[in-house]
Design an enzyme around this catalytic site. Structure first.
Site, PDB file in Angstrom:
ATOM      1  N   GLU A 149      -6.015 -18.920  56.236  1.00 46.61           N
ATOM      2  CA  GLU A 149      -5.859 -20.049  57.114  1.00 46.61           C
ATOM      3  C   GLU A 149      -6.815 -19.753  58.580  1.00 46.61           C
ATOM      4  O   GLU A 149      -5.940 -19.970  59.598  1.00 46.61           O
ATOM      5  CB  GLU A 149      -4.483 -20.670  57.605  1.00 46.61           C
ATOM      6  CG  GLU A 149      -3.962 -20.931  56.384  1.00 46.61           C
ATOM      7  CD  GLU A 149      -2.194 -21.400  56.514  1.00 46.61           C
ATOM      8  OE1 GLU A 149      -1.823 -21.271  57.560  1.00 46.61           O
ATOM      9  OE2 GLU A 149      -1.595 -21.510  55.406  1.00 46.61           O
ATOM     10  N   ASN A 205      -7.913 -17.743  51.813  1.00 48.09           N
ATOM     11  CA  ASN A 205      -7.210 -18.693  51.181  1.00 48.09           C
ATOM     12  C   ASN A 205      -6.886 -20.032  52.504  1.00 48.09           C
ATOM     13  O   ASN A 205      -6.973 -19.313  53.639  1.00 48.09           O
ATOM     14  CB  ASN A 205      -5.664 -17.979  50.896  1.00 48.09           C
ATOM     15  CG  ASN A 205      -4.729 -18.895  50.306  1.00 48.09           C
ATOM     16  OD1 ASN A 205      -5.266 -19.542  49.447  1.00 48.09           O
ATOM     17  ND2 ASN A 205      -3.406 -19.026  50.832  1.00 48.09           N
ATOM     18  N   HIS A 260      -1.382 -27.975  49.145  1.00 49.10           N
ATOM     19  CA  HIS A 260       0.081 -28.392  49.517  1.00 49.10           C
ATOM     20  C   HIS A 260      -0.507 -30.203  49.711  1.00 49.10           C
ATOM     21  O   HIS A 260      -0.775 -30.538  50.766  1.00 49.10           O
ATOM     22  CB  HIS A 260       0.331 -27.956  50.754  1.00 49.10           C
ATOM     23  CG  HIS A 260       0.711 -26.471  50.698  1.00 49.10           C
ATOM     24  ND1 HIS A 260       2.056 -26.161  49.940  1.00 49.10           N
ATOM     25  CD2 HIS A 260       0.232 -25.367  51.172  1.00 49.10           C
ATOM     26  CE1 HIS A 260       2.199 -24.911  49.974  1.00 49.10           C
ATOM     27  NE2 HIS A 260       1.135 -24.365  50.617  1.00 49.10           N
ATOM     28  N   GLU A 301      -1.047 -22.425  46.000  1.00 47.33           N
ATOM     29  CA  GLU A 301       0.245 -22.714  46.518  1.00 47.33           C
ATOM     30  C   GLU A 301       0.698 -24.248  46.298  1.00 47.33           C
ATOM     31  O   GLU A 301       1.031 -24.700  46.948  1.00 47.33           O
ATOM     32  CB  GLU A 301       0.061 -22.568  48.098  1.00 47.33           C
ATOM     33  CG  GLU A 301      -0.027 -21.168  48.429  1.00 47.33           C
ATOM     34  CD  GLU A 301      -0.132 -20.974  49.909  1.00 47.33           C
ATOM     35  OE1 GLU A 301       0.539 -21.499  50.500  1.00 47.33           O
ATOM     36  OE2 GLU A 301      -0.524 -19.935  50.509  1.00 47.33           O
ATOM     37  N   ASP A 312       1.973 -27.578  45.710  1.00 47.81           N
ATOM     38  CA  ASP A 312       3.259 -28.473  45.529  1.00 47.81           C
ATOM     39  C   ASP A 312       2.792 -29.878  46.000  1.00 47.81           C
ATOM     40  O   ASP A 312       1.686 -30.000  46.716  1.00 47.81           O
ATOM     41  CB  ASP A 312       4.374 -27.859  46.263  1.00 47.81           C
ATOM     42  CG  ASP A 312       4.161 -27.382  47.905  1.00 47.81           C
ATOM     43  OD1 ASP A 312       3.003 -28.269  48.210  1.00 47.81           O
ATOM     44  OD2 ASP A 312       4.895 -26.627  48.459  1.00 47.81           O
TER      45      ASP A 312
HETATM   46  O1  G3I Z   1      13.891 -14.419  58.510  1.00 48.15           O
HETATM   47  C1  G3I Z   1      14.188 -15.758  59.251  1.00 48.15           C
HETATM   48  C2  G3I Z   1      16.082 -15.613  59.475  1.00 48.15           C
HETATM   49  O2  G3I Z   1      15.946 -14.824  60.495  1.00 48.15           O
HETATM   50  C3  G3I Z   1      16.475 -16.953  60.026  1.00 48.15           C
HETATM   51  O3  G3I Z   1      17.740 -16.809  60.506  1.00 48.15           O
HETATM   52  C4  G3I Z   1      16.193 -18.118  58.856  1.00 48.15           C
HETATM   53  C5  G3I Z   1      16.790 -19.291  58.919  1.00 48.15           C
HETATM   54  O4  G3I Z   1      15.830 -20.214  59.054  1.00 48.15           O
HETATM   55  O5  G3I Z   1      14.678 -18.142  58.504  1.00 48.15           O
HETATM   56  C6  G3I Z   1      14.287 -16.847  58.071  1.00 48.15           C
HETATM   57  O6  G3I Z   1      12.863 -17.187  58.326  1.00 48.15           O
HETATM   58  C7  G3I Z   1      12.225 -17.991  57.685  1.00 48.15           C
HETATM   59  C8  G3I Z   1      11.342 -17.566  56.587  1.00 48.15           C
HETATM   60  O7  G3I Z   1      10.483 -18.510  55.862  1.00 48.15           O
HETATM   61  C9  G3I Z   1      11.961 -16.589  55.562  1.00 48.15           C
HETATM   62  O8  G3I Z   1      12.711 -17.417  54.909  1.00 48.15           O
HETATM   63  C10 G3I Z   1      11.657 -18.992  58.407  1.00 48.15           C
HETATM   64  O9  G3I Z   1      12.458 -19.698  59.326  1.00 48.15           O
HETATM   65  C11 G3I Z   1      10.620 -20.002  57.658  1.00 48.15           C
HETATM   66  O10 G3I Z   1       9.975 -20.671  58.740  1.00 48.15           O
HETATM   67  C12 G3I Z   1       9.929 -19.434  56.751  1.00 48.15           C
HETATM   68  O11 G3I Z   1       8.971 -20.144  56.057  1.00 48.15           O
HETATM   69  C13 G3I Z   1       7.958 -19.868  55.311  1.00 48.15           C
HETATM   70  C14 G3I Z   1       6.567 -20.414  55.890  1.00 48.15           C
HETATM   71  O12 G3I Z   1       5.544 -20.017  55.039  1.00 48.15           O
HETATM   72  C15 G3I Z   1       6.369 -19.610  57.193  1.00 48.15           C
HETATM   73  O13 G3I Z   1       5.270 -20.450  57.765  1.00 48.15           O
HETATM   74  C16 G3I Z   1       8.222 -20.371  54.010  1.00 48.15           C
HETATM   75  O14 G3I Z   1       9.376 -19.858  53.472  1.00 48.15           O
HETATM   76  C17 G3I Z   1       6.829 -20.223  53.142  1.00 48.15           C
HETATM   77  O15 G3I Z   1       7.006 -21.069  51.974  1.00 48.15           O
HETATM   78  C18 G3I Z   1       5.567 -20.632  53.714  1.00 48.15           C
HETATM   79  O16 G3I Z   1       4.573 -20.395  53.069  1.00 48.15           O
HETATM   80  C19 G3I Z   1       3.310 -20.566  53.578  1.00 48.15           C
HETATM   81  C20 G3I Z   1       2.118 -19.535  52.968  1.00 48.15           C
HETATM   82  O17 G3I Z   1       2.676 -18.459  53.381  1.00 48.15           O
HETATM   83  C21 G3I Z   1       0.984 -19.932  53.535  1.00 48.15           C
HETATM   84  N1  G3I Z   1       0.493 -21.279  53.412  1.00 48.15           N
HETATM   85  C22 G3I Z   1       1.406 -22.423  53.666  1.00 48.15           C
HETATM   86  C23 G3I Z   1       2.609 -22.170  53.257  1.00 48.15           C
HETATM   87  C24 G3I Z   1       3.834 -23.160  53.597  1.00 48.15           C
HETATM   88  O18 G3I Z   1       4.190 -23.352  54.975  1.00 48.15           O
END
Ligand code: G3I
Length: 566
Positions: free
Chosen positions: A169, A210, A246, A275, A277
């Site tokens: 990105e 990516n 996405h 990715e 969906d």
């Molecule tokens: O680790 C924290 C934890 O401390 C907290 O209490 C908990 C409660 O919300 O969240 C945990 O972290 C989360 C993390 O995923 C791990 O589960 C974050 O809040 C959450 O924002 C994070 O989201 C991920 C996101 O990337 C981050 O931007 C998604 O799971 C993941 O699917 C998403 O994937 C991205 C790709 O890497 C790149 N392209 C876009 C795609 C979708 O956003």
């Protein structure tokens, strides 16, 4: 960076041999139980026949804890990407402090199931710790180089790990460079450097750039095209381009996706849908399901039409675990299985597009035999039953339980892929009734079996005694909640107080508790009853709970729960 970074490099060879050992030991383990017979030919079989991979983004928690998740993950997919576990904040949350548990878990799963792994992602402006973001140019370059050397190097000798997202990105929607902390500190030079350092760390892995919203021909994808062309002209090792995809039904399908993939392929790179969906505005309706299914068909067809397209990764597979609702309120249901692991029309669309002929099987399995109980203790029972049969194949059983010898409601307490199940965490000297039912891959469910009644033993001899069983209610990367810890008087006489002890892994600290008073000594925690829940009659139970914080990425939880009466 400081001297410890040198030590990281010195340990790379050892880490690489550790990875090799992991591979050897994983291969030495017999393959996981054979995939259940499916009504539809699994996606991985169909995709492989077309020379493509079909993969999923893996979340570590359900991969560790949910059999239904694992069954689909290993049956349907031949490729896996770590949804979060290989990101910088997950692997090197503080300088030179590494956590590989989640990454290793996913790689080990892939090896055990003959799946290829795509590493995601080395350099991204999200999920990168603050300590990196605040570095000056020289230190940031060193940090990137060492992060890549250590992380990529760890898996370089593992044949399962075939590719990496090196940068993720880097563009704005108008095709200008995103002014991330990377760009603001280093300019665009970080991109070429990251690719060169990744190549040095693993000469065999395909190295990818990516991005999202680059599926069709537009300003952003054209900027990507120009960058890839320019980098390759400078011999920067860019091998592949990832199109995240996405998508959302309300914005239409990028109809020039195939044409766009083809122009990148003409640059000599591999292309992949990384990715995928396709979210809808919830709730689901059959019309929205149909549109979504059509978009999935279109995406598969675009990849199939382009020889340089190596495959498709779906960003998860069950709507139970998806980033979409967290980011887009009132949108979701973006994946190919619903929250209950039932295949949606989108699954059938992907299967069909890859050449499958999903069955219209409507025949339910035969009713399983009445469960037979054995090994009854004060807190557990083993159940086994005569297996069901099915025209296509039984995929598993639901185990249902009701309290007491009559009345009450049967609720599901577990699933099993075999005709046996062990139910733990029961109360002493208590009656339960069990039934089972069978499922097939098309979602047909048998009638429930007759019930068996089980009464647990009193336990604890003739005096007082107690037992404790703990359940992890929820967990996240930096903590978890254990609730309930069920304390049961397993004796035959009343008790007036109890003490539960357990052990916290290193670095874990209790941050809150309820219904008990907790004291900590070293890693040992002692929980004493509150004033109102110490008295328990024979066979009676009570519960307490607590919350723990832990180092980012550590997946361990408290263990060794034992109960004593004072
Ligand atoms: O680790 C924290 C934890 O401390 C907290 O209490 C908990 C409660 O919300 O969240 C945990 O972290 C989360 C993390 O995923 C791990 O589960 C974050 O809040 C959450 O924002 C994070 O989201 C991920 C996101 O990337 C981050 O931007 C998604 O799971 C993941 O699917 C998403 O994937 C991205 C790709 O890497 C790149 N392209 C876009 C795609 C979708 O956003």
């Amino acid at each position: 960076m400081t001297p410890p970074r040198v030590r990281i490099r010195d340990t790379r060879r050892r880490l690489a041999s550790l990875a090799a050992l992991t591979l050897v030991s994983a291969l030495a383990v017999p393959a996981l139980s054979a995939a259940p017979a499916a009504a539809a030919t699994p996606l991985r079989t169909l995709a492989a026949a077309k020379g493509k991979f079909i993969g999923f983004a893996a979340a570590t928690n359900p991969l560790a804890n949910e059999a239904a998740y694992r069954t689909i993950a290993q049956t349907e997919f031949n490729q896996v990407t770590a949804e979060n576990a290989m990101k910088w904040e997950s692997t090197e949350p503080s300088d030179n402090s590494w956590t590989f548990s989640g990454a290793d878990q996913i790689v080990d799963f892939a090896v055990a199931n003959s799946q290829q792994v795509h590493g995601h992602t080395l350099i991204w402006h999200q999920q990168t710790p603050g300590w990196v973001q605040g570095l000056g140019a020289t230190a940031m370059r060193t940090a990137i180089q060492d992060h890549i050397a250590t992380l990529v190097g760890r898996y370089a000798d593992n044949a399962a790990l075939v590719s990496w997202d090196v940068v993720n990105e880097v563009f704005n929607e108008d095709g200008t460079f995103r002014t991330s902390f990377w760009y603001n500190t280093l300019g665009q030079s970080y991109i070429a450097d990251a690719f060169r350092w990744a190549r040095a760390a693993d000469p065999n892995a395909k190295l990818c750039i990516n991005d999202y919203n680059v599926e069709g021909v537009n300003a952003k994808s054209t900027a990507m095209y120009n960058l890839v062309q320019s980098l390759r002209a400078q011999n920067v090792p860019v091998d592949c381009v990832g199109f995240q995809s996405h998508l959302a039904t309300q914005y239409g399908f990028p109809s020039d996706m195939r044409q766009n993939l083809e122009r990148f392929a003409a640059l000599g790179v591999e292309v992949r849908i990384t990715e995928l969906d396709i979210r809808i505005q919830t709730p689901r309706t059959s019309a929205k399901d149909a549109t979504q299914a059509q978009y999935y068909t279109n995406a598969v067809n675009a990849c199939l039409a382009v020889p340089a397209c190596s495959g498709i990764t779906i960003w998860g597979f069950t709507d139970k675990y998806s980033w979409v609702p967290d980011t887009f309120p009132s949108e979701g249901a973006a994946l190919i299985y619903d929250e209950n692991y039932q295949a949606k029309p989108a699954y059938t669309a992907v299967n069909t597009a890859f050449g499958g002929t999903p069955t219209t099987d409507t025949q339910a399995p035969t009713t399983p035999g009445t469960p037979v109980a054995s090994g009854i203790t004060s807190s557990s029972v083993n159940l086994s039953w005569t297996a069901s049969t099915d025209n296509v194949g039984v995929t598993g059983y639901d185990i249902l339980r009701a309290p007491g010898t009559s009345g009450g409601t049967f609720t599901q307490v577990g699933t099993s892929t075999t005709a046996s199940f062990s139910n733990t965490g029961l109360s002493a000297n208590t009656a339960y009734r069990y039934q089972v039912r069978a499922r097939d891959a098309a979602g047909n469910v048998s009638a429930v079996s007759s019930a068996v009644t089980v009464t647990t033993t009193t336990g604890g001899g003739t005096g007082g005694g107690c037992g404790a069983t703990a359940t992890v209610q929820t967990q996240w990367q930096t903590g978890y909640v254990i609730e309930p810890v069920r304390v049961t008087n397993s004796g035959t006489s009343a008790i007036s107080g109890w003490t539960v002890t357990f052990t916290l892994p290193a670095g874990h600290t209790v941050t809150g508790s309820w219904n008990a008073t907790l004291t900590t000594s070293g890693q040992t925690v002692t929980a004493r009853n509150a004033a109102y829940n110490g008295s328990l009659g024979a066979g009676a139970s009570t519960t307490f709970g607590f919350q723990v914080s832990r180092p980012n990425g550590d997946t361990a939880t408290a263990s060794g729960f034992t109960c004593a009466t004072p």
